[in-house]
Design a protein around this motif. Sequence first.
Motif, PDB file in Angstrom:
ATOM      1  N   HIS A   1      78.577   9.994  47.596  1.00  9.79           N
ATOM      2  CA  HIS A   1      79.059   8.685  48.012  1.00  9.79           C
ATOM      3  C   HIS A   1      80.147   8.134  47.099  1.00  9.79           C
TER       4      HIS A   1
ATOM      5  N   ARG B   1      83.384   7.354  50.680  1.00  7.05           N
ATOM      6  CA  ARG B   1      82.134   8.121  50.728  1.00  7.05           C
ATOM      7  C   ARG B   1      82.266   9.424  51.518  1.00  7.05           C
TER       8      ARG B   1
ATOM      9  N   SER C   1      85.935  12.146  54.639  1.00  3.67           N
ATOM     10  CA  SER C   1      85.524  10.916  53.973  1.00  3.67           C
ATOM     11  C   SER C   1      85.296   9.823  55.000  1.00  3.67           C
ATOM     12  N   GLY C   2      84.540   8.808  54.594  1.00  2.00           N
ATOM     13  CA  GLY C   2      84.206   7.743  55.521  1.00  2.00           C
ATOM     14  C   GLY C   2      85.386   6.940  56.000  1.00  2.00           C
ATOM     15  N   ASP C   3      86.507   6.969  55.265  1.00  6.50           N
ATOM     16  CA  ASP C   3      87.669   6.184  55.668  1.00  6.50           C
ATOM     17  C   ASP C   3      88.617   6.935  56.588  1.00  6.50           C
TER      18      ASP C   3
ATOM     19  N   PRO D   1      87.110   5.860  61.521  1.00  6.20           N
ATOM     20  CA  PRO D   1      85.953   6.345  60.764  1.00  6.20           C
ATOM     21  C   PRO D   1      85.397   7.641  61.336  1.00  6.20           C
TER      22      PRO D   1
ATOM     23  N   THR E   1      82.315  10.091  61.760  1.00  5.57           N
ATOM     24  CA  THR E   1      80.860   9.914  61.776  1.00  5.57           C
ATOM     25  C   THR E   1      80.087  11.213  61.929  1.00  5.57           C
TER      26      THR E   1
ATOM     27  N   GLU F   1      83.936   7.731  65.189  1.00  7.12           N
ATOM     28  CA  GLU F   1      83.162   6.569  65.606  1.00  7.12           C
ATOM     29  C   GLU F   1      83.533   6.086  66.996  1.00  7.12           C
TER      30      GLU F   1
END
Length: 349
Positions: A189, A240, A256-258, A280, A282, A297
Motif C-alpha cells: 500500500h 497503493r 497502482s490505485g491511481d 482507477p 480495480t 472501476e
Amino acid sequence: LQFVWTYEASRPIVTSPAIAGDHVYLTTEDGRTVALDRETGQQVWEYHTGSPSSSTPAIVGDLVIFGVRKGLVIGLDRQDGSFLWRTDLRGSILGSPIVANGSVYVGTTNYELYALDVATGDVRWTFDAGGWIVSSVAYSDNTVSVTSQNGLLHIVDANTGLKRFVYDAGWAITGGPAIHGDLVYFGTHSGTVWAIDRWAVTYPFERAIWYWELNLFAWHVLPDLPLQKGTVWFKRIGERVFTTPAVAHGTVYAASGDGDVVGLNAVTGEERWTTSLDVPITAAPSVAGDTLLIGTEDGRVFGLSAHSGEVTWDFQVGNGALINSSLVAGDVMYVVSGDGKLYAFAGAE
C-alpha cells in the motif's frame, strides 16, 4: 470483441471463474457455486452454500474446491456438483485456494494458513502468518509463499508448514505473491513493488539485528540504510498497489490505485514502460499471449501491448466495476462484472 454469452446472478460477482474441460466454474455472492457449459453459458449444475464467496474454484482431478466467506472450504464432484467434504477453518476466507503437492492451501482472517488433504479436507498443518490473509498464496518447489495485511511475506515448507523465511515490507499487503524463477514479487500500500529472493532463509535473531540497524540508521549512527536479507529490488510505481502482480515475458506487470500500469524488468526492477489509464484500476492484471488485460472501476477491460504498454483496445463490459482478473481460455475472454454478470467474448474476425 464479439459477445458470445452471458450468465447472470442476482448479486455482484466478485471473483474470476475457473475453466476446465467443457465447463466454466464460478462462485457467486448469492451463495451458489455453479458449473456452466463453456460453449453456451447454460447452467449444468449448481450447489447452494448459503454463503457468499470471494473464491475462484480450484479444479483438480474430479474435484471442485472452493471457499466461502464465513470460513468453509468445500469439495464437490466436478461432474454433477454433488457434495464430497467440508472443512470449517473458523476464520473468514477472502482469497482463493490453490492445489499443489496433494494439498489445498488457503489463508484466513484468523491469521492462519491452512494445508488440507485434497481428497478428504482434513487439516494437515497450520501456520500463523501474524495478520489477515486476504489473497491467494503461491506454490513452487515445495514451498508456499503467503502475504498478510500486516506487511509480512512468509515462505514456509509445503509439507510441514515450518517457516523458512520472513520479510517485513513495512506496509499493508492485500495482493498475493507471484513467483517467477528464484524470485517472489508482491506490491504494498506504499505503492511499491518488491522482488525477494525466495531461497533466503531466516535464522534466529536476524530480524532483531536488522531492526537495531534500522534504528541506528534513523539515529544517523549508520551511514547507509540497511537492507533486509532477501531484498533483490524494490520500485515505487505510484499510489497503493493492492492487487497481485502478473509475470510474463521477463516482465513484472503491476497496477497502482491511481490508474498507472507499469512493466518492470523481472530481474533488475528497471522500468520498461508506464501507461496511465486515467481511471482507477480495480482488477489485478493478467496476461494472455502478448496482451496485458486490465479491469477498471468504470467497467472497462483494457488491452495493452505486454511489450510496450501501448493501449491497443478497450471494451466496455456491463455497468459495474471489474473487481477480478479477466481470464482467457482458447479464443474466449471471460469477464466478471459488478453488475452480477459473467460475460464471454471472442475475438472479432
